[in-house]
Motif scaffolding. Sequence first.
Motif, mmCIF file in Angstrom:
data_model
loop_
_atom_site.group_PDB
_atom_site.id
_atom_site.type_symbol
_atom_site.label_atom_id
_atom_site.label_comp_id
_atom_site.label_asym_id
_atom_site.label_seq_id
_atom_site.Cartn_x
_atom_site.Cartn_y
_atom_site.Cartn_z
ATOM 1 N N VAL A 1 -4.052 -10.005 -1.479
ATOM 2 C CA VAL A 1 -5.135 -9.175 -2.005
ATOM 3 C C VAL A 1 -5.839 -8.396 -0.907
ATOM 4 O O VAL A 1 -6.142 -7.208 -1.064
ATOM 5 N N ASP A 2 -6.121 -9.062 0.211
ATOM 6 C CA ASP A 2 -6.922 -8.422 1.255
ATOM 7 C C ASP A 2 -6.092 -7.700 2.309
ATOM 8 O O ASP A 2 -6.654 -6.953 3.119
ATOM 9 N N VAL A 3 -4.781 -7.942 2.334
ATOM 10 C CA VAL A 3 -3.948 -7.298 3.363
ATOM 11 C C VAL A 3 -2.848 -6.451 2.729
ATOM 12 O O VAL A 3 -2.805 -5.234 2.916
ATOM 13 N N SER A 4 -1.977 -7.114 1.967
ATOM 14 C CA SER A 4 -0.803 -6.397 1.454
ATOM 15 C C SER A 4 -1.183 -5.291 0.474
ATOM 16 O O SER A 4 -0.670 -4.158 0.572
ATOM 17 N N LYS B 1 9.952 2.148 4.167
ATOM 18 C CA LYS B 1 10.233 0.789 4.633
ATOM 19 C C LYS B 1 8.938 -0.011 4.778
ATOM 20 O O LYS B 1 8.883 -1.212 4.440
ATOM 21 N N LEU B 2 7.897 0.658 5.286
ATOM 22 C CA LEU B 2 6.605 -0.021 5.424
ATOM 23 C C LEU B 2 6.059 -0.432 4.063
ATOM 24 O O LEU B 2 5.563 -1.555 3.884
ATOM 25 N N VAL B 3 6.166 0.473 3.091
ATOM 26 C CA VAL B 3 5.684 0.163 1.739
ATOM 27 C C VAL B 3 6.485 -0.996 1.149
ATOM 28 O O VAL B 3 5.925 -1.957 0.599
ATOM 29 N N ASP B 4 7.805 -0.911 1.273
ATOM 30 C CA ASP B 4 8.663 -1.975 0.727
ATOM 31 C C ASP B 4 8.383 -3.314 1.403
ATOM 32 O O ASP B 4 8.393 -4.366 0.740
ATOM 33 N N LEU B 5 8.137 -3.263 2.727
ATOM 34 C CA LEU B 5 7.842 -4.503 3.442
ATOM 35 C C LEU B 5 6.546 -5.127 2.936
ATOM 36 O O LEU B 5 6.470 -6.349 2.726
ATOM 37 N N ARG C 1 -1.171 -6.839 10.899
ATOM 38 C CA ARG C 1 0.250 -6.666 10.607
ATOM 39 C C ARG C 1 1.037 -7.730 11.353
ATOM 40 O O ARG C 1 0.675 -8.134 12.464
ATOM 41 N N ASN C 2 2.132 -8.157 10.731
ATOM 42 C CA ASN C 2 3.012 -9.079 11.443
ATOM 43 C C ASN C 2 3.879 -8.310 12.427
ATOM 44 O O ASN C 2 3.791 -7.077 12.536
ATOM 45 N N GLU C 3 4.702 -9.016 13.142
ATOM 46 C CA GLU C 3 5.473 -8.393 14.221
ATOM 47 C C GLU C 3 6.434 -7.330 13.689
ATOM 48 O O GLU C 3 6.546 -6.223 14.252
ATOM 49 N N GLU C 4 7.106 -7.644 12.587
ATOM 50 C CA GLU C 4 8.067 -6.682 12.021
ATOM 51 C C GLU C 4 7.354 -5.429 11.521
ATOM 52 O O GLU C 4 7.802 -4.294 11.789
ATOM 53 N N GLU C 5 6.251 -5.637 10.805
ATOM 54 C CA GLU C 5 5.521 -4.488 10.267
ATOM 55 C C GLU C 5 4.921 -3.649 11.389
ATOM 56 O O GLU C 5 4.907 -2.406 11.308
ATOM 57 N N ASP C 6 4.443 -4.305 12.433
ATOM 58 C CA ASP C 6 3.848 -3.558 13.538
ATOM 59 C C ASP C 6 4.890 -2.688 14.233
ATOM 60 O O ASP C 6 4.600 -1.549 14.643
#
Length: 336
Positions: A32-35, A168-172, A100-105
């Motif tokens: 809710v607060d991040v994704s 890809k960012l949106v899908d992640l 953000r996690n490592e992959e998202e960053d």
Amino acid sequence: TLICFALFSVCGVGAVGLWAAAQIGAALHDAVDVSMPSILGLEIIDQAQTDLVRSSLETAIWENDYSAGAKANFAGALADKAAAWKRIEKGWQIYEPLPRNEEEDALWKAFVVDWNNWKQLDLKVTAEMQKLAAGVGEAAQKEIFKRFYEAYEMQRASYTKSEATLTKLVDLNVEIARVSKISAEAKERQAHLISISVMLVAMFVMIVVGVWIYRAVIGPLSAMQQAMQAIGASSDFRLRVEVNSDDEVGQTAKVFNGLIEQMQTSLKNITQRMGEVREEVAQLSGAAHEVAAATAHQASAASSMAAAVEQVTVSINHVSDSAADALRISKTAEGR
């Protein structure tokens, strides 16, 4: 004891509930607060970028329009692009501060590079559109459109690359939200299972404790009641209640046994005293018989004495009569 354990069980269930709420809250926080805000910000950027490209393409509609109306259309396309850039800024402000996690960053950094490259190329397209909106002649407009198409073709490949990274960012983030949702549901099920387990264990222990309390409290009290009923029915004060503990119930049983023992001792003393009284009464009864016998003997002697006295009285009376007769005879004789 049972009340204390019940309170402990309630506290345990409450603690499990708080733990579950914290776990679910943590999972929901990611969703809710991040994704969700991340998806919102990225979608705003994606849609605004699409609008920028569309506004640029709409410019080609008026390529062969050299009237004054074309100038207004070019200006309108520029205004649409300006509005799109404002939306991009808003989406950027929503997404960029979020964790953000490592992959998202890594994806975000790659997107920023592609975005900046596309932005520089799109600025060239915008510059040509500004020239068209300024109003030029037919020949100048044709030359501007040549440069416009060249700039647009240059930025199209960069746009495709940046748009792919953005997707890809949106899908992640959608996947992160889905995983967070699944995690929250799993934690909720786990919390329910733990809560039910704690309640079942608490109920089992409460039943065991209840049975123990029943045996420790109700059993001795029932034994005392039975002993009272037996003593009341048989008047046998030798009966006692069995003492199996040193708690309040055991102390009560001891006091009850002491009371019965005192009653038994008092009854023994009363019985002994009654025996002594019986002996004393028997002695008094014998003495009374002796007194009665002596009284009867004295009464018989008194009766005999009274008879003798009566006989003496009669004899005296007879003698007196005889003396009176003699005196009379004497006096008669003297008269003669």
